[in-house]
Design a protein around this motif. Structure first.
Motif, PDB file in Angstrom:
ATOM      1  N   PRO A 291       0.816  -1.226   0.000  1.00 39.84           N
ATOM      2  CA  PRO A 291       0.000   0.000   0.000  1.00 39.84           C
ATOM      3  C   PRO A 291       0.849   1.275   0.000  1.00 39.84           C
ATOM      4  CG  PRO A 291      -0.811  -1.523   1.657  1.00 39.84           C
ATOM      5  CD  PRO A 291       0.455  -2.077   1.158  1.00 39.84           C
ATOM      6  N   VAL A 292       1.907   1.279   0.809  1.00 36.13           N
ATOM      7  CA  VAL A 292       2.745   2.480   0.881  1.00 36.13           C
ATOM      8  C   VAL A 292       3.435   2.719  -0.454  1.00 36.13           C
ATOM      9  CG1 VAL A 292       4.860   3.405   1.924  1.00 36.13           C
ATOM     10  CG2 VAL A 292       3.089   2.437   3.375  1.00 36.13           C
ATOM     11  N   PHE A 293       3.970   1.667  -1.025  1.00 36.49           N
ATOM     12  CA  PHE A 293       4.662   1.805  -2.313  1.00 36.49           C
ATOM     13  C   PHE A 293       3.706   2.313  -3.386  1.00 36.49           C
ATOM     14  CE2 PHE A 293       8.033   0.897  -5.294  1.00 36.49           C
ATOM     15  CZ  PHE A 293       7.370   0.644  -6.471  1.00 36.49           C
ATOM     16  N   ARG A 294       2.523   1.722  -3.424  1.00 37.81           N
ATOM     17  CA  ARG A 294       1.528   2.139  -4.417  1.00 37.81           C
ATOM     18  C   ARG A 294       1.171   3.608  -4.251  1.00 37.81           C
ATOM     19  NH1 ARG A 294      -2.754  -2.738  -4.095  1.00 37.81           N
ATOM     20  NH2 ARG A 294      -1.806  -4.093  -5.639  1.00 37.81           N
ATOM     21  N   TYR A 295       1.007   3.994  -3.014  1.00 39.06           N
ATOM     22  CA  TYR A 295       0.644   5.379  -2.723  1.00 39.06           C
ATOM     23  C   TYR A 295       1.736   6.330  -3.218  1.00 39.06           C
ATOM     24  CZ  TYR A 295      -0.277   9.579   0.021  1.00 39.06           C
ATOM     25  OH  TYR A 295      -0.496  10.871   0.409  1.00 39.06           O
TER      26      TYR A 295
ATOM     27  N   ASN B 176      -5.443   1.839  -3.962  1.00 43.50           N
ATOM     28  CA  ASN B 176      -4.999   1.034  -2.834  1.00 43.50           C
ATOM     29  C   ASN B 176      -6.093   0.157  -2.245  1.00 43.50           C
ATOM     30  OD1 ASN B 176      -2.062   1.859  -1.950  1.00 43.50           O
ATOM     31  ND2 ASN B 176      -3.078   3.700  -2.660  1.00 43.50           N
ATOM     32  N   ASP B 177      -7.317   0.313  -2.743  1.00 43.71           N
ATOM     33  CA  ASP B 177      -8.423  -0.556  -2.318  1.00 43.71           C
ATOM     34  C   ASP B 177      -8.680  -0.487  -0.810  1.00 43.71           C
ATOM     35  OD1 ASP B 177      -9.273  -4.101  -2.429  1.00 43.71           O
ATOM     36  OD2 ASP B 177     -10.489  -2.321  -2.804  1.00 43.71           O
ATOM     37  N   PHE B 178      -8.616   0.725  -0.259  1.00 39.94           N
ATOM     38  CA  PHE B 178      -8.947   0.895   1.150  1.00 39.94           C
ATOM     39  C   PHE B 178     -10.434   1.145   1.291  1.00 39.94           C
ATOM     40  CE2 PHE B 178      -4.933   0.368   2.573  1.00 39.94           C
ATOM     41  CZ  PHE B 178      -4.019   1.382   2.391  1.00 39.94           C
TER      42      PHE B 178
END
Lengths: 214, 186
Positions: free
Chosen positions: B32-36, B149-151
């Protein structure tokens, strides 16, 4: 125009709501009337394209391994600020009092939730101090009470004469064995009798006394 | 997504070779962090460096986060957001979306699928990425966290420090803007 905007907003809200409920894109499309199908389809395609970026941005695990390899170098420099904490086994010989105190303070300050335990400990100390003070106060008042307690009555010692075998001597002895209290009790009873007699005399006087006569 | 696990514990275990912990760390936080970061920088090398910096910062300041009572994921993203901002401040440039760059960067990560569909998706993604630049900062954050990120809305609300209702409203307005922008440009 505003009606169109409002209709579009409602369409998007409904799409997002159905998406959050876990409905598929085809289910979402079918939930709209025919006149809204085209717009709903455009929104769904847009969301799909945004979500496609998700699958296209997956980092390799090698990057994470590289990150983790860097972390020990950070922690080493941190630990070097606290040589005593690093490894106590390395400290040879007897620790000086200073080192012991510093180590204990460090251990205390680095323990978890010390910000909770310090005030709790301080409050406990205050409560103990208050309890101790109140106990000391109670004991002092007890001493004061004891000091001002009235002096116990001194009883006159009884003098018991040895038996002579004579009745008169026995009677004398018996009488002497009476304590001062018993004598006082006897005299009190006499006083009661005298008082009763006095009150009777007063009653008799009242009966013969005529106020008008005088 | 279970974001209540202690990240320091997981990081320590992963460092010491615990395979399960490594997998959890990768899935829960790193991806998630990398994608962000990648969605903001559009550059693979920069995204890798910044993701590394985020993890090091989080590990250093982990005790501070635990006192704040934030969820681990929210804390990671707070650090990630600040790291990206610092990165742009250092660079002192505004990055405009370059379709070619995006295409080149994304192609490395493409999962094998039908070529025609892949090209269509890429084209659509390219157009949308262009339009995202014109969103407000909050709208952009919400769109990227939600779809990239699909949150869930709850997680997004926690990361951004907003209510769920506010997050839903931002999503709705952002999609409406993107739809209008795409219609006008096509």
């Amino acid at each position: 125009m505003s009606d169109t905007n409002e209709a579009m907003e409602k369409l998007i809200e409904k799409t997002l709501q159905l998406l959050d409920e876990g409905r598929s894109f085809s289910d979402i499309l079918n939930s709209f009337p025919e006149r809204q199908q085209n717009e709903a389809k455009e929104i769904i395609l847009m969301i799909n394209a945004l979500a496609a970026g998700r699958s296209q941005a997956i980092p390799s695990q090698e990057i994470l391994s590289r990150v983790l390899r860097q972390i020990p170098s950070i922690t080493e420099s941190e630990l070097s600020r606290y040589p005593l904490k690093r490894d106590k086994k390395l400290l040879k010989g007897r620790l000086s009092l200073d080192n012991i105190i510093i180590t204990k303070i460090y251990d205390f300050m680095t323990m978890k939730n010390w910000k909770i335990w310090v005030p709790v400990g301080a409050m406990a100390m205050v409560i103990l101090a208050v309890l101790a003070y109140s106990q000391i106060g109670v004991k002092e008042s007890q001493y004061t009470v004891e000091e001002t307690a009235p002096v116990a009555q001194i009883e006159m010692p009884l003098v018991i004469k040895p038996a002579t075998g004579k009745i008169n001597d026995a009677v004398d002895t018996f009488l002497q064995e009476m304590t001062i209290d018993q004598v006082a009790l006897a005299s009190e009873k006499e006083d009661e009798t005298l008082l009763a007699a006095d009150s009777q005399e007063i009653d008799n006087f009242n009966q013969i006394y005529d106020q008008n006569e005088f | 997504m279970n974001n209540r696990q202690d990240p320091k514990k997981i990081i320590d275990l992963a460092k010491n070779g615990d395979v399960k912990a490594f997998g959890e760390l990768y899935k829960l936080y790193f991806v998630p962090v990398f994608r962000y970061i990648f969605s903001h920088t559009r550059n693979k090398a920069d995204a890798e460096d910044l993701a590394q910096a985020v993890f090091l910062k989080v590990y250093q300041s982990i005790s501070r986060f635990q006192e704040q009572g934030k969820s681990p994921l929210a804390y990671f993203f707070t650090v990630a957001r600040n790291t990206v901002i610092d990165h742009w401040k250092k660079k002192r440039e505004i990055t405009l979306d370059s379709p070619l760059e995006i295409a080149e960067d994304l192609s490395e990560y493409l999962i094998a699928e039908d070529m025609h569909q892949a090209i269509e998706k890429k084209e659509m993604a390219r157009n949308i990425q262009k339009a995202i630049v014109f969103l407000s900062k909050d709208q952009k954050e919400v769109i990227l966290l939600k779809f990239m990120n699909d949150f869930s809305n709850q997680e997004i609300a926690e990361i951004l420090g907003k209510s769920e209702a506010a997050v839903r409203q931002l999503q709705c307005r952002a999609l409406k803007f993107l739809h209008q922008h795409l219609k006008n440009t096509i």
